[in-house]
Design a protein around this motif. Structure first.
Motif, short mmCIF file in Angstrom:
data_model
loop_
_atom_site.label_atom_id
_atom_site.label_comp_id
_atom_site.label_asym_id
_atom_site.label_seq_id
_atom_site.Cartn_x
_atom_site.Cartn_y
_atom_site.Cartn_z
N GLU A 400 -24.07 -16.59 11.03
CA GLU A 400 -24.02 -15.13 11.23
C GLU A 400 -24.70 -14.97 12.53
OE1 GLU A 400 -22.28 -15.72 7.73
OE2 GLU A 400 -24.39 -16.23 8.31
N THR A 403 -23.49 -16.26 15.76
CA THR A 403 -22.22 -15.10 16.14
C THR A 403 -22.92 -14.25 17.01
OG1 THR A 403 -20.92 -16.14 14.33
CG2 THR A 403 -20.32 -14.01 15.59
N GLN A 406 -24.11 -15.42 20.26
CA GLN A 406 -23.09 -15.58 21.22
C GLN A 406 -22.46 -13.96 22.00
OE1 GLN A 406 -20.13 -18.03 19.11
NE2 GLN A 406 -21.45 -19.70 19.16
N SER A 407 -22.35 -13.52 20.65
CA SER A 407 -21.96 -11.84 21.29
C SER A 407 -22.97 -11.28 22.34
CB SER A 407 -21.67 -10.83 19.84
OG SER A 407 -20.76 -11.59 19.04
#
Length: 725
Positions: A400, A403, A406-407
């Motif tokens: 998580e 993610t 990366q976001s």
């Protein structure tokens, strides 16, 4: 807040921030779960009690509907049989046996009839088992006999005699007075087999010629309602009872009776005086809360603290079409459902506390593992806030958070591109806004200039084309019909002469010809034919005159000044508006008073002049209709429009159009010629009619158009135009 100021704010370690809210949330969740568990338990109790009481109430109402409809059905059967002549009220043996048979089929205490002569008979079940027959005459006293019967319903011997007078008994007098099927009063009596409480029904009976013969009636057990209530499931731990609006008990599910016997006389009990404490206290509570039983008109759901225990109450009115008006009351104690739910709630709370301890320990170690990737993202975001957009975050071991990283990287790249594109779009947007604003200003100015002209031109063009087209299309066929009616009349007269000559030369008529002549009523046909043709000719002449008026109104071929007859234009306009002047079912019609002077021919634009007359007359008609309907059709005088014309010094003509409506206030009259001003609702008026009329008179014809109005006395428009332009 600046970066320097943010460092002065007291901060907490991220690990502590994660653990404390997590622990507080778990603690809150545990407490909330315990609380909700208890609340849900109570809600479940309420829902279960509600469902049980609703189902019980439905069962009771259905039973009342079915059980108490039996005597009325029996009365209906007997009344129909008498009306159809299947039963003869004078054949006392047959009717008595017929009632005896019905007593075997229905669980009733009595079926009988009383006649307007004072006689009567019936079948009774006084001891609850054996059916006997009552028969009485109109001769008092000692006019009645009670008979025992055998297995076939035949009379065996007299049990006893009695005196009976129909006209003093409620079961006879009340239905006869009502003139329809009703319930009479509730009766009580005591017999060797026990006490009885019954309700009586009755309905008038008529013979085949609708002559009143008397009434038929039937009585039904009410104590059996208590037996039914005791068999309900809810009766094992709750109470169900039925009361009249005066508080008297009809039935209950307890073992206590709804009556007591004093000196061999049956006395009914009020619900508030019942020996059952639940029935007694419940009835008192309902009576005090609603100030009696009469005011309850819809279902009520209540809670009552009784003997340190909560009781759920359902109070439901029950009525039938024949006059019964009772209350069905269902009472269920809360503790019948709550014991097991309380135990389950305690177990739930203990499990939640254990889960709280475990979740707190796990949260401590989890926060330590999660905090490191978050700190990296935090440092990168601070750098971006300082203006350094070239930031990236390394990937860790938590899916998580990977993610999220990366976001973050994708967001940083998109932010850099957005700042670049924003600068370019800003300049383009400013140019487009200025260009569009200029276009809108130009379009608005053009629209304002042309709107009034378009409305005027389109209105008159459409009306003129429609009227001229209709007049042209109607004119040709009407002329054809009108021209041929004369020939048709001549041909018909010739045929009639030949027919008369044939009848004179051949007096011996053929039977077939004679039959056909009688079938078509030849003499009437010949006589009526002479009337039809003149009527048709008169009708076509009327249509030709209407078409001529329509063409005069349209004036499609007159675009320049032309000498016209003003009176002709007025009459053409009135003809167009004739449908609005006529009397209607909800409107008395408008009377037009013509006061025409001797006018010379006037130079004018005929079509535009007709438009002015049309606008003024339509407004006058609208004002009269509004005045009539607003005064609730009680105006002291008939709606009128007065049209007056006169010549002024041989150089001007004046046309005055007045109505006797309610008039206009000063603020409305001052704006009557303003463009787009109207007092009519949206969709009924544009506000351009009088403005265009004013322009036509003052600018096109170099004349005057004035409005005179006094509230309560009507409105008058005066047109003055020169004879020569």
């Amino acid at each position: 807040m600046s970066r320097t100021d943010s460092r002065k704010v007291k901060a907490f370690p991220l690990q502590l921030v994660l653990i404390i809210p997590f622990t507080v949330q778990i603690f809150g969740a545990v407490g909330l779960v315990g609380y909700l568990s208890f609340k849900n338990g109570r809600q479940a109790v309420n829902d279960l009690a509600d469902q049980l009481m609703n189902r019980t109430n439905t069962i009771v109402q259905q039973h009342l509907d079915a059980y108490l409809s039996i005597p009325h059905k029996v009365n209906q059967i007997n009344a129909d049989a008498i009306a159809m002549g299947l039963l003869n009220v004078r054949d006392r043996q047959t009717i008595a046996k017929y009632f005896w048979k019905q007593m075997q089929a229905y669980d009733l205490t009595y079926i009988g009839l009383g006649l307007t002569t004072g006689e009567g008979l019936g079948a009774a079940r006084y001891d609850g088992k054996t059916v006997t027959i009552d028969d009485w005459s109109a001769k008092l006293p000692n006019n009645g006999r009670n008979y025992t019967t055998n297995q076939q319903g035949d009379r065996l011997h007299i049990n006893n005699t009695f005196e009976y007078n129909n006209f003093k008994e409620n079961w006879y007098t009340e239905p006869m007075k009502a003139g329809k099927p009703i319930w009479s009063r509730i009766y009580t009596w005591n017999s060797p087999s026990g006490a009885y409480i019954t309700a009586a029904t009755g309905r008038p009976i008529y013979d085949a010629n609708q002559r009143l013969l008397g009434m038929v009636g039937a009585d039904i057990h009410l104590l059996k309602l208590s037996e039914f209530l005791r068999r309900l499931d809810v009766s094992n731990f709750g109470q169900v009872f039925i009361v009249e609006r005066n508080g008297m008990l009809i039935a209950n599910s307890s073992k206590q009776e709804t009556f007591f016997v004093v000196n061999d006389e049956v006395k009914r009990i009020k619900a508030t005086e019942s020996t059952d404490p639940i029935v007694k206290n419940t009835a008192k509570y309902i009576e005090q809360k609603f100030h009696g039983f009469q005011s309850i008109t819809e279902q009520k759901k209540l809670e009552l603290k009784l003997l340190k225990e909560t009781q759920f109450l359902y109070v439901t009115p029950w009525r039938d079409q024949y006059g019964l008006d009772w209350l069905v009351i269902v009472s269920v104690p809360e503790n019948a459902f709550m014991a097991k739910i309380s135990a389950n709630t305690q177990i739930t709370i203990l499990l939640c506390l254990a889960a709280l301890v475990v979740a707190t320990v796990v949260g401590y170690f989890t926060s330590s593992w999660v905090i490191q990737p978050i700190l990296r993202i935090n440092r990168a975001s601070q750098a971006m806030a300082s203006g350094n957009l070239k930031q990236t975050v390394n990937i860790g071991h938590i899916a998580e958070l990977n993610t999220l990283a990366q976001s973050f990287n994708y967001m940083a790249e998109g932010l850099r591109q957005s700042f670049t594109a924003l600068e370019k779009s800003k300049a383009e947007l400013e140019d487009r806004v200025e260009e569009r604003t200029a276009e809108l200003k130009t379009a608005l100015s053009e629209l304002t200039r042309t709107q009034a002209q378009v409305i005027q031109n389109e209105k008159m063009s459409s009306l003129g084309q429609l009227v001229a087209g209709v007049a042209h299309e109607i004119n040709n066929p009407v002329n054809f019909i009108h021209g041929n009616i004369t020939h048709l009349s001549e041909y018909t007269q010739s045929l009639v002469q030949i027919l008369h000559l044939y009848q004179e030369c051949y007096p011996d008529e053929d039977p077939k010809i004679q039959a056909l002549a009688e079938e078509i009523d030849l003499d009437f046909l010949i006589a009526d034919l002479d009337k039809i043709l003149p009527s048709m000719k008169m009708g076509t002449e009327r249509i030709r005159n209407i078409v001529l008026s329509l063409r005069n109104f349209s004036r499609m071929d007159e675009a320049d000044f032309k000498t016209v007859d003003i009176h002709e234009g007025i009459e053409s306009t009135l003809l167009i508006l004739q449908y609005r002047l006529k009397e209607k079912p909800d409107f008395p019609g408008i009377e037009v008073i013509r006061d025409y002077g001797n006018l010379p021919p006037v130079e004018s634009f005929a079509g535009q002049m007709n438009q002015v007359l049309m606008n003024i007359l339509v407004n006058a008609i609208d004002a009269l209709e509004e005045s009539f309907f607003n005064s609730q059709k009680s105006t002291p005088e008939k709606p009128q429009i007065t049209i007056r014309t006169s010549a002024i010094d041989g150089q001007w003509v004046e046309i005055a159009i007045a109505d006797n409506g309610t008039g206009m206030p000063e603020q409305v009259k001052n704006r009557i010629f303003d463009p787009f001003f109207t007092t009519k609702p949206v969709g009924k008026g544009t506000g351009m009619g009088m403005a265009i009329s004013y322009q036509i008179i003052t600018e096109k014809h170099h004349g005057k158009l004035d409005c005179f109005s006094t509230p309560g006395q009507g409105t008058e428009f005066r047109i003055q135009i020169p004879v020569k332009q």
